[in-house]
Design an enzyme around this catalytic site. Structure first.
Site, PDB file in Angstrom:
ATOM      1  N   HIS A   1       0.884  -1.179   0.007  1.00  0.00           N
ATOM      2  CA  HIS A   1       0.197  -0.076   0.163  1.00  0.00           C
ATOM      3  C   HIS A   1       0.771   1.393  -0.091  1.00  0.00           C
ATOM      4  O   HIS A   1       1.184   1.812   0.904  1.00  0.00           O
ATOM      5  CB  HIS A   1      -0.846   0.001   1.220  1.00  0.00           C
ATOM      6  CG  HIS A   1      -1.839   1.056   0.991  1.00  0.00           C
ATOM      7  ND1 HIS A   1      -3.205   0.853   1.761  1.00  0.00           N
ATOM      8  CD2 HIS A   1      -1.881   2.350   0.648  1.00  0.00           C
ATOM      9  CE1 HIS A   1      -3.776   1.832   1.644  1.00  0.00           C
ATOM     10  NE2 HIS A   1      -3.394   2.803   0.877  1.00  0.00           N
TER      11      HIS A   1
ATOM     12  N   HIS B   1       1.662   5.147  -2.245  1.00  0.00           N
ATOM     13  CA  HIS B   1       1.058   6.061  -3.303  1.00  0.00           C
ATOM     14  C   HIS B   1       2.526   6.804  -3.834  1.00  0.00           C
ATOM     15  O   HIS B   1       3.170   7.290  -3.248  1.00  0.00           O
ATOM     16  CB  HIS B   1       0.400   7.254  -2.699  1.00  0.00           C
ATOM     17  CG  HIS B   1      -0.780   6.737  -2.073  1.00  0.00           C
ATOM     18  ND1 HIS B   1      -1.961   6.729  -2.666  1.00  0.00           N
ATOM     19  CD2 HIS B   1      -1.114   6.480  -0.751  1.00  0.00           C
ATOM     20  CE1 HIS B   1      -3.184   6.310  -1.842  1.00  0.00           C
ATOM     21  NE2 HIS B   1      -2.419   6.052  -0.765  1.00  0.00           N
ATOM     22  N   LEU B   2       2.709   6.276  -5.446  1.00  0.00           N
ATOM     23  CA  LEU B   2       3.767   6.866  -5.999  1.00  0.00           C
ATOM     24  C   LEU B   2       3.642   8.030  -6.374  1.00  0.00           C
ATOM     25  O   LEU B   2       4.669   8.625  -7.044  1.00  0.00           O
ATOM     26  CB  LEU B   2       4.435   5.743  -6.651  1.00  0.00           C
ATOM     27  CG  LEU B   2       4.910   4.573  -6.177  1.00  0.00           C
ATOM     28  CD1 LEU B   2       5.440   3.521  -7.250  1.00  0.00           C
ATOM     29  CD2 LEU B   2       5.903   4.897  -5.112  1.00  0.00           C
ATOM     30  N   ARG B   3       2.540   8.636  -6.811  1.00  0.00           N
ATOM     31  CA  ARG B   3       2.206   9.733  -7.214  1.00  0.00           C
ATOM     32  C   ARG B   3       2.230  10.259  -8.664  1.00  0.00           C
ATOM     33  O   ARG B   3       1.896  11.174  -9.421  1.00  0.00           O
ATOM     34  CB  ARG B   3       2.701  10.981  -6.368  1.00  0.00           C
ATOM     35  CG  ARG B   3       2.468  10.950  -4.792  1.00  0.00           C
ATOM     36  CD  ARG B   3       0.863  11.108  -4.475  1.00  0.00           C
ATOM     37  NE  ARG B   3       0.911  11.331  -3.171  1.00  0.00           N
ATOM     38  CZ  ARG B   3      -0.368  10.923  -2.565  1.00  0.00           C
ATOM     39  NH1 ARG B   3      -1.205  10.464  -2.992  1.00  0.00           N
ATOM     40  NH2 ARG B   3      -0.614  11.160  -1.145  1.00  0.00           N
TER      41      ARG B   3
ATOM     42  N   ASP C   1      -8.687   3.530  -3.402  1.00  0.00           N
ATOM     43  CA  ASP C   1      -7.953   4.035  -2.051  1.00  0.00           C
ATOM     44  C   ASP C   1      -7.844   5.597  -2.187  1.00  0.00           C
ATOM     45  O   ASP C   1      -7.539   6.160  -3.162  1.00  0.00           O
ATOM     46  CB  ASP C   1      -6.700   3.394  -1.713  1.00  0.00           C
ATOM     47  CG  ASP C   1      -6.104   3.888  -0.571  1.00  0.00           C
ATOM     48  OD1 ASP C   1      -6.506   3.482   0.428  1.00  0.00           O
ATOM     49  OD2 ASP C   1      -5.155   4.622  -0.292  1.00  0.00           O
TER      50      ASP C   1
ATOM     51  N   HIS D   1     -10.885   0.859   0.935  1.00  0.00           N
ATOM     52  CA  HIS D   1     -10.572   1.949   1.872  1.00  0.00           C
ATOM     53  C   HIS D   1     -11.968   2.226   2.476  1.00  0.00           C
ATOM     54  O   HIS D   1     -12.842   2.646   1.839  1.00  0.00           O
ATOM     55  CB  HIS D   1     -10.238   3.273   0.830  1.00  0.00           C
ATOM     56  CG  HIS D   1     -10.295   4.435   1.653  1.00  0.00           C
ATOM     57  ND1 HIS D   1      -9.138   5.258   1.888  1.00  0.00           N
ATOM     58  CD2 HIS D   1     -11.419   5.327   2.156  1.00  0.00           C
ATOM     59  CE1 HIS D   1      -9.387   6.132   2.696  1.00  0.00           C
ATOM     60  NE2 HIS D   1     -10.813   6.195   2.915  1.00  0.00           N
TER      61      HIS D   1
ATOM     62  N   HIS E   1      -5.576   0.084   5.797  1.00  0.00           N
ATOM     63  CA  HIS E   1      -5.364   0.680   6.891  1.00  0.00           C
ATOM     64  C   HIS E   1      -6.579   0.679   8.143  1.00  0.00           C
ATOM     65  O   HIS E   1      -7.199   1.631   8.468  1.00  0.00           O
ATOM     66  CB  HIS E   1      -5.096   2.038   6.429  1.00  0.00           C
ATOM     67  CG  HIS E   1      -5.999   2.715   5.522  1.00  0.00           C
ATOM     68  ND1 HIS E   1      -7.525   2.680   5.593  1.00  0.00           N
ATOM     69  CD2 HIS E   1      -5.711   3.231   4.169  1.00  0.00           C
ATOM     70  CE1 HIS E   1      -7.885   3.526   4.315  1.00  0.00           C
ATOM     71  NE2 HIS E   1      -6.970   3.992   3.647  1.00  0.00           N
TER      72      HIS E   1
ATOM     73  N   ASP F   1       1.114   2.518   3.743  1.00  0.00           N
ATOM     74  CA  ASP F   1       0.291   3.682   3.307  1.00  0.00           C
ATOM     75  C   ASP F   1       1.092   5.091   3.023  1.00  0.00           C
ATOM     76  O   ASP F   1       0.575   6.161   3.544  1.00  0.00           O
ATOM     77  CB  ASP F   1      -1.023   4.171   4.174  1.00  0.00           C
ATOM     78  CG  ASP F   1      -2.075   4.895   3.497  1.00  0.00           C
ATOM     79  OD1 ASP F   1      -1.840   5.317   2.308  1.00  0.00           O
ATOM     80  OD2 ASP F   1      -3.105   5.166   4.244  1.00  0.00           O
TER      81      ASP F   1
ATOM     82  N   HIS G   1       3.313  13.986   0.400  1.00  0.00           N
ATOM     83  CA  HIS G   1       2.845  15.446  -0.048  1.00  0.00           C
ATOM     84  C   HIS G   1       4.017  16.224  -0.077  1.00  0.00           C
ATOM     85  O   HIS G   1       4.947  16.159   0.762  1.00  0.00           O
ATOM     86  CB  HIS G   1       1.771  15.795   0.848  1.00  0.00           C
ATOM     87  CG  HIS G   1       0.591  14.994   0.696  1.00  0.00           C
ATOM     88  ND1 HIS G   1      -0.362  15.260  -0.204  1.00  0.00           N
ATOM     89  CD2 HIS G   1       0.094  14.118   1.770  1.00  0.00           C
ATOM     90  CE1 HIS G   1      -1.292  14.279  -0.046  1.00  0.00           C
ATOM     91  NE2 HIS G   1      -1.220  13.549   1.205  1.00  0.00           N
TER      92      HIS G   1
HETATM   93  O1  DOR Z   1      -3.755   9.574   4.681  1.00  0.00           O
HETATM   94  C1  DOR Z   1      -4.055   9.157   3.478  1.00  0.00           C
HETATM   95  N1  DOR Z   1      -3.528   9.788   2.401  1.00  0.00           N
HETATM   96  N2  DOR Z   1      -5.179   8.279   3.426  1.00  0.00           N
HETATM   97  C2  DOR Z   1      -5.533   7.744   2.334  1.00  0.00           C
HETATM   98  O2  DOR Z   1      -6.173   6.978   2.311  1.00  0.00           O
HETATM   99  C3  DOR Z   1      -4.969   8.320   1.170  1.00  0.00           C
HETATM  100  C4  DOR Z   1      -3.658   9.037   1.280  1.00  0.00           C
HETATM  101  C5  DOR Z   1      -3.188   9.876   0.025  1.00  0.00           C
HETATM  102  O3  DOR Z   1      -3.465   9.577  -1.007  1.00  0.00           O
HETATM  103  O4  DOR Z   1      -2.795  11.013   0.380  1.00  0.00           O
END
Ligand code: DOR
Length: 444
Positions: free
Chosen positions: A81, A83-85, A173, A200, A253, A326, A330
């Site tokens: 889990h 996120h590579l963005r 998600d 999710h 999560h 997770d 950012h």
């Molecule tokens: O904290 C989180 N950030 N929870 C999520 O389910 C999505 C994720 C995000 O993509 O920033």
């Protein structure tokens, strides 16, 4: 995390760029899938494990040797889990920086969520991610396709196409699939394709506007709360849908005691469910939010001490199968705003192993159980054919120094994201080497 240069215990290290042989000598090798826990050697040739057992160090130019005495040698960790963005939010993270962070954290494989821009709801995006990962990635990347087109929860994505292109699971998600009929059909399609759905769990009518756990602390801080029931209602619904359809569901999560109880009962009733939690849910409580630090803002939110206790029990008794990060990067500027306005999400890849090793230190899990949750079970759930250390398996290996103490220092993260609630904390245990197909990629 403090990355002191280790005294090198690898011979020829700078030369290792191709598939020459690698001998890992004298480490404590733990392979939960074969019940192996033994001080021994591992020989890797052409990217594959060719031998586990005492091995003579033959004089050969092409043999690289890692002296692993006193170290723990395990199957390469898998984070199901992250996120590579990329595509779309490259200012937060890219496939390159995200996989570098993975390697730095001891993960040889990561599975990336589809909330990119464009959303990974069609094969073009999946193929883009896989191409990029092949060209620029340091770790193996497994894309997760969207359940619904545009993550809107209205229309099911082209699931067969996504599966054929290489997606290993489906998830929206970041958002729930609020429409139960859509979720039911999605599960039926995914079930027919033999691909798991990762849910999710959040009732957005209950959570809307909330920024932290609802309760005494949110009232004191003057922040809008998210009731635990927003998660638990969704967990209950998805368990019922899993029962109705007979299709496997994986709950992402997990953060509340109620969710753990629901999943435990469902497992006891034979419902096909697996579940994950993340280090911040078994180490931190909402008390950490008192300084309004946006590095503590995650979704689902940090909960209470009772929840943390229940999550730990869930990990111990097997209700929770997986520890995932997770990793939700950012940009620093995104998070440098008032708590109410900051996005949910923190960096996770480079602290997860050290943070999770505290469960071993505290006797919650054995090392074997930890490796099950961080490598074996993710591989089984997603059918990755990894997470094992036997002859013929891929030479993906993590070598851990469980005694080394580190102070978490985000400035040293490979990830573009520096937001972590663990900053400044002292943790014990680091990934010393992360080895991908016999090639050491990350050395601390
Ligand atoms: O904290 C989180 N950030 N929870 C999520 O389910 C999505 C994720 C995000 O993509 O920033």
């Amino acid at each position: 995390m403090k990355r002191e240069k280790e005294e090198t215990n690898i011979k020829n290290s700078s030369l290792i760029t191709n598939h020459s042989s690698l001998l890992i000598k004298g480490g404590r090798v733990i392979d939960p899938s074969s019940d192996l826990d033994e001080v021994t050697d591992i020989l890797i040739e052409n990217g594959k494990v060719v031998k586990i057992g005492k091995t003579q160090e033959l004089k050969s130019k092409n043999l690289n040797v890692i002296e692993a005495k006193g170290m723990i040698v395990v199957p390469g960790l898998i984070d199901m889990h992250v996120h590579l963005r990329e595509p779309g939010y490259e200012y937060k993270e890219t496939i390159k920086t995200g996989t570098e962070a993975a390697i730095s954290g001891g993960f040889t494989s990561v599975c990336c969520m589809p909330n990119t821009n464009p959303v990974n709801d069609n094969r073009t995006v999946t193929e883009f991610i896989l191409d990029k990962a092949r060209a620029e990635g340091s770790a193996h990347v497994y894309p997760i396709g969207a359940i619904s087109k545009g993550l809107k929860g209205e229309e099911i994505s082209e699931m067969a196409d996504l599966a054929e292109a290489g997606c290993v699971a489906f998830s929206d998600d970041g958002r729930p699939v609020m429409n139960s009929e859509i979720m039911r059909r999605a599960m039926e399609y995914a079930g027919a394709l033999g691909i798991p759905v990762i849910s999710h769990c959040e009732d957005i009518n209950l959570s809307r506007g909330g920024v932290m756990n609802e309760g005494f602390v949110s009232t004191e801080l003057g922040l809008q709360g998210i009731t635990r029931v927003a998660e638990e209602i969704a967990v209950a619904r998805d368990l019922l849908l899993a029962e109705l359809t007979g299709v496997k569901i994986h709950i992402a999560h997990v953060s509340t005691a109620g969710s753990v109880r629901l999943i435990k009962e469902a497992k006891e009733r034979g419902i096909k469910v697996t579940a994950e939690t993340c280090p911040h849910y078994f180490l931190l409580t909402e008390e950490f939010i008192r300084g309004y630090d946006t590095d503590t803002k995650v979704n689902p939110p940090l909960r209470t001490a009772e929840d943390v206790k229940a999550i730990r029990e869930g990990l111990k008794d097997g209700t929770l199968d997986v520890i995932a990060t997770d990793h939700a990067p950012h940009a620093i500027a995104d998070k440098m705003v008032e708590f109410d306005y900051a996005p949910f999400g923190i960096a996770g890849l480079e602290t997860a192993l050290s943070a999770s090793l505290s469960l071993v230190e505290e006797g919650v899990l054995t090392l074997k159980e930890l490796i099950e949750k961080m490598a074996v079970n993710p591989s089984k759930i997603l059918k990755l054919e990894k997470g094992i250390l036997k002859k013929g398996a891929d030479g993906d290996i993590t070598i851990i120094d469980i005694n080394k103490e580190v102070i978490v220092d985000p400035a040293r993260f490979k990830s573009k994201c520096k937001n972590t609630p663990f900053k400044g904390l002292k943790l014990k245990g680091i990934p010393l080497f992360t080895i991908l197909k016999g090639i050491p990629k990350g050395m601390h």
